[in-house]
Design an enzyme around this catalytic site. Sequence first.
Site, mmCIF file in Angstrom:
data_model
loop_
_atom_site.group_PDB
_atom_site.id
_atom_site.type_symbol
_atom_site.label_atom_id
_atom_site.label_comp_id
_atom_site.label_asym_id
_atom_site.label_seq_id
_atom_site.Cartn_x
_atom_site.Cartn_y
_atom_site.Cartn_z
ATOM 1 N N HIS A 68 -11.683 -7.953 28.127
ATOM 2 C CA HIS A 68 -10.973 -6.905 28.887
ATOM 3 C C HIS A 68 -9.537 -6.841 28.377
ATOM 4 C CE1 HIS A 68 -10.228 -4.687 32.867
ATOM 5 N NE2 HIS A 68 -9.115 -4.590 32.167
ATOM 6 N N HIS A 122 -6.120 -4.235 27.164
ATOM 7 C CA HIS A 122 -5.429 -2.946 27.038
ATOM 8 C C HIS A 122 -4.573 -2.976 25.784
ATOM 9 C CE1 HIS A 122 -6.577 -1.600 31.073
ATOM 10 N NE2 HIS A 122 -6.494 -2.886 31.381
ATOM 11 N N LEU A 123 -4.923 -2.113 24.835
ATOM 12 C CA LEU A 123 -4.121 -2.052 23.605
ATOM 13 C C LEU A 123 -3.180 -0.856 23.588
ATOM 14 C CD1 LEU A 123 -6.493 -3.154 20.683
ATOM 15 C CD2 LEU A 123 -4.611 -4.428 21.710
ATOM 16 N N ARG A 124 -3.329 0.024 24.606
ATOM 17 C CA ARG A 124 -2.469 1.218 24.675
ATOM 18 C C ARG A 124 -2.595 2.068 23.399
ATOM 19 N NH1 ARG A 124 -2.387 0.080 29.971
ATOM 20 N NH2 ARG A 124 -0.740 -1.339 30.616
ATOM 21 N N LYS A 146 -16.346 2.121 31.139
ATOM 22 C CA LYS A 146 -15.476 1.572 32.186
ATOM 23 C C LYS A 146 -15.298 2.575 33.312
ATOM 24 C CE LYS A 146 -12.318 -1.065 34.152
ATOM 25 N NZ LYS A 146 -10.992 -1.396 33.652
ATOM 26 N N HIS A 161 -13.503 -1.487 37.577
ATOM 27 C CA HIS A 161 -12.296 -1.986 38.246
ATOM 28 C C HIS A 161 -12.584 -1.845 39.741
ATOM 29 C CE1 HIS A 161 -7.722 -2.335 38.649
ATOM 30 N NE2 HIS A 161 -8.193 -2.237 39.871
ATOM 31 N N HIS A 218 -11.953 -8.414 36.005
ATOM 32 C CA HIS A 218 -10.800 -9.187 36.488
ATOM 33 C C HIS A 218 -10.911 -9.543 37.974
ATOM 34 C CE1 HIS A 218 -9.685 -5.155 37.660
ATOM 35 N NE2 HIS A 218 -9.328 -4.801 36.439
ATOM 36 N N ASP A 224 -7.219 -8.942 30.555
ATOM 37 C CA ASP A 224 -6.551 -7.808 31.205
ATOM 38 C C ASP A 224 -5.075 -7.775 30.798
ATOM 39 O OD1 ASP A 224 -6.352 -5.482 32.657
ATOM 40 O OD2 ASP A 224 -6.151 -6.455 34.597
ATOM 41 N N HIS A 282 3.539 -3.323 29.168
ATOM 42 C CA HIS A 282 4.431 -2.205 29.507
ATOM 43 C C HIS A 282 5.767 -2.525 28.858
ATOM 44 C CE1 HIS A 282 1.904 -0.313 32.641
ATOM 45 N NE2 HIS A 282 1.587 -1.538 33.014
ATOM 46 N N ALA A 304 2.337 -2.061 37.011
ATOM 47 C CA ALA A 304 1.414 -3.194 37.186
ATOM 48 C C ALA A 304 0.827 -3.612 35.847
ATOM 49 C CB ALA A 304 0.296 -2.796 38.149
HETATM 50 ZN ZN LIG Z 1 -7.452 -3.705 33.021
#
Ligand SMILES: [Zn+2]
Length: 336
Positions: free
Chosen positions: A10, A12-14, A93, A132, A166, A238, A242, A254
Amino acid sequence: MQLNAPLDMHLHLRDEEMLKNIAHSSAKTFSGAIIMPNLVPPVSTKEEVIAYKERIIKAIGNEKFIPYMTLFFKPSYDKLFLESIRDEITAIKLYPAGITTNSEGGVSGFDVEELRPALEAMSDLDIPLCIHGETNGFVMDREAEFVSIYERLATAFPKLKIIMEHITTKESVEALDKHENLYATITIHHLLITLDDVAGGMLQPHLFCKPIAKRPEDREALRKVALAAHPKVMFGSDSAPHPKHAKEACGCAAGVFTSPIALQLLAELFEKHNAPLEKLQAFISGNAQNIYNVIPLTKTVILEKKPFKVPSDYNGVVPMYANEKIAYSIKEVQNG
Ligand SMILES: [Zn+2]
């Protein structure tokens, strides 16, 4: 200590600058990762999946790393569409509408009949559904309230693999053993912190995430299944970067950024609790291989028990435990 083919199920690579700035921190030490699709707009067509994958591969350069792509769930997906995209994705997802970063286009009701065409097609095509799982309720109760939805979906679609993403509560842990087709990812930060670490003293924006860290007994339940490498749980960081200004702000975004230090922290946690190395190996890779039927690229990460001072930031993103010392360092990564 040696870990083989670590997988982050899980991540996040943006996109754009952020992708270029942080992709390396996962690709260096992980053999592959499930890439979350919550971009703006979300990744929801075959063309978008392929293009995003290409941008990721470009961003990681020469590292050996498989981005396992996902699609942003929409109830309108039909079997024909899903068949056409099957080979490009590892999972789909599902976000409840408006529950976390860039989830506005998510699902707002969980009516089984409304979701049936898409979920039955996924079940037939053996596409796992990652969720999620939070309601719009009181922040500490959102995940526990969602467990009945997990159970409803698991019962209605018994052949569909459902990954509770998560997880942070004992209620979710309990659900694992009640339904054959429920699985879970667990982050390193939810194994380490409780709400006390986030808001018990001075507010810690870099530990603020969704789902929010819960009570000590919840963390205990998570630790129990993670340290024992329960076959239905796997590591998913996860890790959610940011820019520093979005975290250290009035209105903090978050997400906890852990990918560069996740393996070191897991090594420390497992050692501290006398969990055998093979349990860590199963939690970090073996269980995920079984659950997702993936064969990762060969990658060996050698860790040593030598204090590592976590940098203040990685290309403008502040990691968990910035400027603090953690017990393990990465000594070497061997590819191939
Ligand atoms: Zn996530």
